[in-house]
Design a protein around this motif. Structure first.
Motif, PDB file in Angstrom:
ATOM      1  N   TYR A  96       0.836  -1.192   0.000  1.00 50.36           N
ATOM      2  CA  TYR A  96       0.000   0.000   0.000  1.00 50.36           C
ATOM      3  C   TYR A  96       0.877   1.251   0.000  1.00 50.36           C
ATOM      4  CZ  TYR A  96      -3.798  -3.189   1.184  1.00 50.36           C
ATOM      5  OH  TYR A  96      -4.716  -4.205   1.160  1.00 50.36           O
ATOM      6  N   SER A  97       0.527   2.206  -0.822  1.00 55.63           N
ATOM      7  CA  SER A  97       1.271   3.460  -0.888  1.00 55.63           C
ATOM      8  C   SER A  97       1.119   4.221   0.427  1.00 55.63           C
ATOM      9  CB  SER A  97       0.760   4.331  -2.043  1.00 55.63           C
ATOM     10  OG  SER A  97       0.911   3.685  -3.278  1.00 55.63           O
ATOM     11  N   THR A  98       2.173   4.934   0.804  1.00 55.03           N
ATOM     12  CA  THR A  98       2.128   5.770   2.000  1.00 55.03           C
ATOM     13  C   THR A  98       2.586   7.177   1.650  1.00 55.03           C
ATOM     14  OG1 THR A  98       4.383   5.107   2.630  1.00 55.03           O
ATOM     15  CG2 THR A  98       2.555   3.837   3.568  1.00 55.03           C
ATOM     16  N   CYS A  99       2.141   8.140   2.426  1.00 56.61           N
ATOM     17  CA  CYS A  99       2.506   9.534   2.149  1.00 56.61           C
ATOM     18  C   CYS A  99       2.559  10.320   3.456  1.00 56.61           C
ATOM     19  CB  CYS A  99       1.506  10.175   1.193  1.00 56.61           C
ATOM     20  SG  CYS A  99       1.972  11.830   0.650  1.00 56.61           S
ATOM     21  N   GLN A 100       3.602  11.110   3.594  1.00 60.83           N
ATOM     22  CA  GLN A 100       3.699  11.985   4.760  1.00 60.83           C
ATOM     23  C   GLN A 100       2.780  13.185   4.543  1.00 60.83           C
ATOM     24  OE1 GLN A 100       7.020  14.909   5.702  1.00 60.83           O
ATOM     25  NE2 GLN A 100       7.556  13.256   7.107  1.00 60.83           N
ATOM     26  N   ALA A 142      -0.085   8.791   6.068  1.00 61.26           N
ATOM     27  CA  ALA A 142      -1.369   8.295   5.580  1.00 61.26           C
ATOM     28  C   ALA A 142      -1.120   7.105   4.661  1.00 61.26           C
ATOM     29  CB  ALA A 142      -2.116   9.390   4.824  1.00 61.26           C
ATOM     30  N   THR A 143      -1.935   6.082   4.790  1.00 59.54           N
ATOM     31  CA  THR A 143      -1.791   4.854   3.999  1.00 59.54           C
ATOM     32  C   THR A 143      -2.970   4.702   3.058  1.00 59.54           C
ATOM     33  OG1 THR A 143      -0.620   3.784   5.842  1.00 59.54           O
ATOM     34  CG2 THR A 143      -1.494   2.354   4.112  1.00 59.54           C
ATOM     35  N   CYS A 144      -2.681   4.497   1.781  1.00 56.84           N
ATOM     36  CA  CYS A 144      -3.740   4.358   0.779  1.00 56.84           C
ATOM     37  C   CYS A 144      -4.538   3.085   1.047  1.00 56.84           C
ATOM     38  CB  CYS A 144      -3.125   4.319  -0.618  1.00 56.84           C
ATOM     39  SG  CYS A 144      -4.352   4.276  -1.946  1.00 56.84           S
ATOM     40  N   GLU A 145      -5.857   3.176   0.866  1.00 54.82           N
ATOM     41  CA  GLU A 145      -6.676   1.994   1.120  1.00 54.82           C
ATOM     42  C   GLU A 145      -6.700   1.039  -0.070  1.00 54.82           C
ATOM     43  OE1 GLU A 145     -10.707   3.045   1.873  1.00 54.82           O
ATOM     44  OE2 GLU A 145     -11.155   3.582  -0.201  1.00 54.82           O
ATOM     45  N   ILE A 146      -6.149   1.478  -1.209  1.00 52.96           N
ATOM     46  CA  ILE A 146      -6.087   0.631  -2.399  1.00 52.96           C
ATOM     47  C   ILE A 146      -4.680   0.059  -2.528  1.00 52.96           C
ATOM     48  CG2 ILE A 146      -6.319   0.556  -4.913  1.00 52.96           C
ATOM     49  CD1 ILE A 146      -8.218   2.923  -4.718  1.00 52.96           C
ATOM     50  N   ALA A 147      -4.560  -1.229  -2.662  1.00 50.42           N
ATOM     51  CA  ALA A 147      -3.251  -1.863  -2.809  1.00 50.42           C
ATOM     52  C   ALA A 147      -2.662  -1.549  -4.180  1.00 50.42           C
ATOM     53  CB  ALA A 147      -3.372  -3.374  -2.621  1.00 50.42           C
ATOM     54  N   GLY A 148      -1.332  -1.498  -4.219  1.00 52.24           N
ATOM     55  CA  GLY A 148      -0.643  -1.255  -5.482  1.00 52.24           C
ATOM     56  C   GLY A 148       0.066   0.083  -5.503  1.00 52.24           C
ATOM     57  N   ALA A 149       0.609   0.413  -6.673  1.00 50.76           N
ATOM     58  CA  ALA A 149       1.433   1.613  -6.820  1.00 50.76           C
ATOM     59  C   ALA A 149       0.573   2.847  -7.089  1.00 50.76           C
ATOM     60  CB  ALA A 149       2.450   1.415  -7.941  1.00 50.76           C
ATOM     61  N   VAL A 150      -0.204   3.259  -6.079  1.00 46.97           N
ATOM     62  CA  VAL A 150      -1.028   4.465  -6.195  1.00 46.97           C
ATOM     63  C   VAL A 150      -0.132   5.669  -5.915  1.00 46.97           C
ATOM     64  CG1 VAL A 150      -3.040   5.696  -5.326  1.00 46.97           C
ATOM     65  CG2 VAL A 150      -3.063   3.194  -5.448  1.00 46.97           C
ATOM     66  N   ASN A 180       3.978  -1.520  -3.617  1.00 39.99           N
ATOM     67  CA  ASN A 180       4.360  -2.502  -4.633  1.00 39.99           C
ATOM     68  C   ASN A 180       3.128  -3.196  -5.198  1.00 39.99           C
ATOM     69  OD1 ASN A 180       7.108  -2.034  -4.155  1.00 39.99           O
ATOM     70  ND2 ASN A 180       7.128  -3.504  -2.475  1.00 39.99           N
ATOM     71  N   ALA A 181       3.125  -3.421  -6.511  1.00 42.75           N
ATOM     72  CA  ALA A 181       2.126  -4.318  -7.086  1.00 42.75           C
ATOM     73  C   ALA A 181       2.500  -5.736  -6.666  1.00 42.75           C
ATOM     74  CB  ALA A 181       2.113  -4.181  -8.602  1.00 42.75           C
ATOM     75  N   ILE A 182       1.587  -6.686  -6.816  1.00 41.21           N
ATOM     76  CA  ILE A 182       1.923  -8.059  -6.454  1.00 41.21           C
ATOM     77  C   ILE A 182       3.155  -8.492  -7.249  1.00 41.21           C
ATOM     78  CG2 ILE A 182       0.374  -9.065  -8.178  1.00 41.21           C
ATOM     79  CD1 ILE A 182      -0.179 -11.297  -6.082  1.00 41.21           C
ATOM     80  N   GLU A 183       4.062  -9.162  -6.587  1.00 39.03           N
ATOM     81  CA  GLU A 183       5.351  -9.495  -7.185  1.00 39.03           C
ATOM     82  C   GLU A 183       5.188 -10.429  -8.380  1.00 39.03           C
ATOM     83  OE1 GLU A 183       9.736 -10.298  -5.297  1.00 39.03           O
ATOM     84  OE2 GLU A 183       8.042 -11.374  -4.441  1.00 39.03           O
ATOM     85  N   THR A 184       5.830 -10.088  -9.485  1.00 41.46           N
ATOM     86  CA  THR A 184       5.766 -10.915 -10.690  1.00 41.46           C
ATOM     87  C   THR A 184       6.713 -12.106 -10.558  1.00 41.46           C
ATOM     88  OG1 THR A 184       7.538  -9.717 -11.825  1.00 41.46           O
ATOM     89  CG2 THR A 184       5.287  -8.861 -12.065  1.00 41.46           C
ATOM     90  N   ASP A 185       6.556 -13.077 -11.454  1.00 38.86           N
ATOM     91  CA  ASP A 185       7.450 -14.236 -11.460  1.00 38.86           C
ATOM     92  C   ASP A 185       8.902 -13.784 -11.648  1.00 38.86           C
ATOM     93  OD1 ASP A 185       5.372 -15.938 -11.056  1.00 38.86           O
ATOM     94  OD2 ASP A 185       5.330 -16.757 -13.087  1.00 38.86           O
ATOM     95  N   GLY A 186       9.134 -12.837 -12.570  1.00 37.64           N
ATOM     96  CA  GLY A 186      10.494 -12.368 -12.832  1.00 37.64           C
ATOM     97  C   GLY A 186      11.113 -11.707 -11.615  1.00 37.64           C
ATOM     98  N   GLU A 187      10.335 -10.884 -10.914  1.00 49.11           N
ATOM     99  CA  GLU A 187      10.841 -10.220  -9.704  1.00 49.11           C
ATOM    100  C   GLU A 187      11.128 -11.224  -8.599  1.00 49.11           C
ATOM    101  OE1 GLU A 187       8.463  -5.945 -10.245  1.00 49.11           O
ATOM    102  OE2 GLU A 187       7.543  -7.616  -9.176  1.00 49.11           O
ATOM    103  N   ASN A 216       7.425  -3.738   0.399  1.00 50.27           N
ATOM    104  CA  ASN A 216       7.121  -2.307   0.298  1.00 50.27           C
ATOM    105  C   ASN A 216       8.318  -1.402   0.531  1.00 50.27           C
ATOM    106  OD1 ASN A 216       4.888  -0.863  -0.571  1.00 50.27           O
ATOM    107  ND2 ASN A 216       4.447  -0.065   1.459  1.00 50.27           N
ATOM    108  N   VAL A 217       9.540  -1.943   0.499  1.00 51.81           N
ATOM    109  CA  VAL A 217      10.733  -1.094   0.574  1.00 51.81           C
ATOM    110  C   VAL A 217      11.000  -0.540  -0.828  1.00 51.81           C
ATOM    111  CG1 VAL A 217      13.232  -1.104   0.868  1.00 51.81           C
ATOM    112  CG2 VAL A 217      11.776  -2.194   2.563  1.00 51.81           C
ATOM    113  N   ALA A 218      11.154   0.785  -0.922  1.00 47.48           N
ATOM    114  CA  ALA A 218      11.336   1.423  -2.226  1.00 47.48           C
ATOM    115  C   ALA A 218      12.815   1.636  -2.544  1.00 47.48           C
ATOM    116  CB  ALA A 218      10.582   2.752  -2.262  1.00 47.48           C
ATOM    117  N   ARG A 219      13.498   2.463  -1.754  1.00 43.23           N
ATOM    118  CA  ARG A 219      14.912   2.760  -2.002  1.00 43.23           C
ATOM    119  C   ARG A 219      15.716   2.525  -0.726  1.00 43.23           C
ATOM    120  NH1 ARG A 219      14.092   8.555  -5.057  1.00 43.23           N
ATOM    121  NH2 ARG A 219      12.424   8.701  -3.510  1.00 43.23           N
TER     122      ARG A 219
END
Length: 396
Positions: A96-100, A142-150, A180-187, A216-219
């Motif tokens: 889930y996306s987060t934002c300060q 704040a945490t987005c209620e929609i999963a994925g890269a919002v 993060n979107a759900i992890e792909t096979d390649g990832e 959900n770790v970005a950098r």
């Protein structure tokens, strides 16, 4: 190619194709009923043989999938999920996306189970309880209620979704950290490779790999000081890395999971440096204090003056603005902002580099609007450049 019995050799599993199977069935049919039997495409016998051939080919395909499921390099879907469990990892579900955000209102007002909304109407949930500070403001996540890269750009989250007496306004001054979107096979395959390689790498590389593998770790940036003195910069100023320490700067992810990854990979007697401190109890009931940094976001001001050539069209200025924004957004933690890179990116917006439609009159960048210069911007080890469209000016 003629039909052959499926077999396995040094190069893997080999099975006949659908056409090979069909041709063999037609050959056997003629051997039984005679060479004069009619087996063209419009015959009922041909249609029956093609059905049989398809069923056999489908079965061979299933055997191929089963054979490939033995290795993480070729397994897919649920089979890959089972294989990587042997390495102690599992597929990452969507994050889930987060934002300060900054909440303002009457001092000491408590907001319980509050939420806010962005310009697109997407809801972002606050922590269970948020209390506005004595100065009438508080920063929270704040945490987005929609999963994925919002995504949410600075200034997008301005709507109070759950009005509370004493709560006046909300604003985000930094971009959201996409989930993060759900992890792909390649990832997942790539992360499985990292998990296998980590034990054979240095402890520093192993720590970096363990943090990167978290949900959900970005950098991430990890620094080491293996000397007896604190590090200093080019001007002999303290750089912030204590003696015999590692410093991890992590964007996104769960605090406790990050602390565990550092504790289990950092090595014996190594001090952990940072302002976020988590206490963890190990198997010997000893409480370890693990520290790391969250990145400090540095808004970057950019002023680009372009010179029009023959054929220039107005939308190119917008293309330049978007290209500069994307460059700043992709910079890793601790990476300086390069004015020469920006210049190259700007010129790259020309549709045909051999016949440019515009050139560059000047480029200035800076941390503040009144401190712009035509040189690189130094970014600290625990800082990261933060793009903002309102701070990128492109003129002619």
């Amino acid at each position: 190619m003629a039909y052959f019995t499926p077999y396995v050799d040094a190069s893997g599993l080999h099975t006949p194709t659908y056409q090979d199977i069909l041709d063999d069935l037609k050959y056997k049919m003629k051997a039984i009923y005679g060479q004069d039997i009619y087996l063209e495409n419009d015959s009922a016998d041909y249609q029956m043989l093609s059905i049989f051939a398809l069923k056999i080919a489908d079965s061979y395909q299933a055997v191929h999938y089963a054979y490939n499921s033995r290795s993480p390099d070729t397994a897919i879907g649920a089979a890959l999920d089972s294989i990587v469990k042997l390495n102690g990892i599992m597929r990452k579900s969507a994050g889930y996306s987060t934002c300060q955000i900054i909440i303002k209102g009457t001092p000491f007002t408590e907001i319980v189970d509050g939420s806010v909304a962005d310009r697109q109407g997407v809801i972002w949930k606050l922590p269970h309880s948020v209390v506005i500070g004595s100065d009438g403001a508080i920063k929270t996540i704040a945490t987005c209620e929609i999963a994925g890269a919002v995504t949410a750009l600075p200034g997008d989250i301005t709507t109070i979704n759950t009005p509370t007496y004493g709560w006046i306004s909300v604003e985000n001054k930094v971009s959201a950290i996409p989930g993060n979107a759900i992890e792909t096979d390649g990832e997942l395959r790539e992360r499985q490779t990292i998990s296998v390689a980590n034990p054979s790498q240095t402890m520093l590389a192993g720590t970096l790999g363990a943090i990167r593998a978290l949900s959900n770790v970005a950098r991430v940036s990890v620094y080491e000081n293996d000397t007896n003195i604190s590090t200093v910069d080019a001007d002999n100023n303290p750089f912030g890395l204590p003696p015999h320490s590692i410093t991890c700067v992590v964007e996104g992810g769960d605090d406790e999971e990050i602390a565990k990854a550092i504790l289990y990979h950092k090595g014996i007697g190594c001090y952990t440096n940072g302002t976020t401190e988590i206490s963890l109890k190990d198997e010997n009931e000893y409480i370890n204090k693990i520290r790391f940094y969250r990145p400090t976001y540095v808004p970057i001001h950019v002023n680009v003056a372009i010179k029009k050539y023959t054929g220039y069209v107005a939308h190119l200025a917008q293309d330049v603005e978007e290209a500069v924004y994307n460059y700043l957004e992709m910079l890793e933690i601790g990476r300086d902002v390069s004015i020469s890179m920006i210049a190259g990116i700007v010129m790259g917006c020309n549709p045909n580099p051999a016949k440019p439609l515009f050139g560059i009159s000047s480029i200035t960048i800076g941390r503040e609007a009144d401190d712009m210069a035509s040189g690189d911007i130094d970014i600290g080890y625990n800082e990261v450049a933060s793009p903002d469209y309102s701070l990128i000016e492109v003129g002619t």
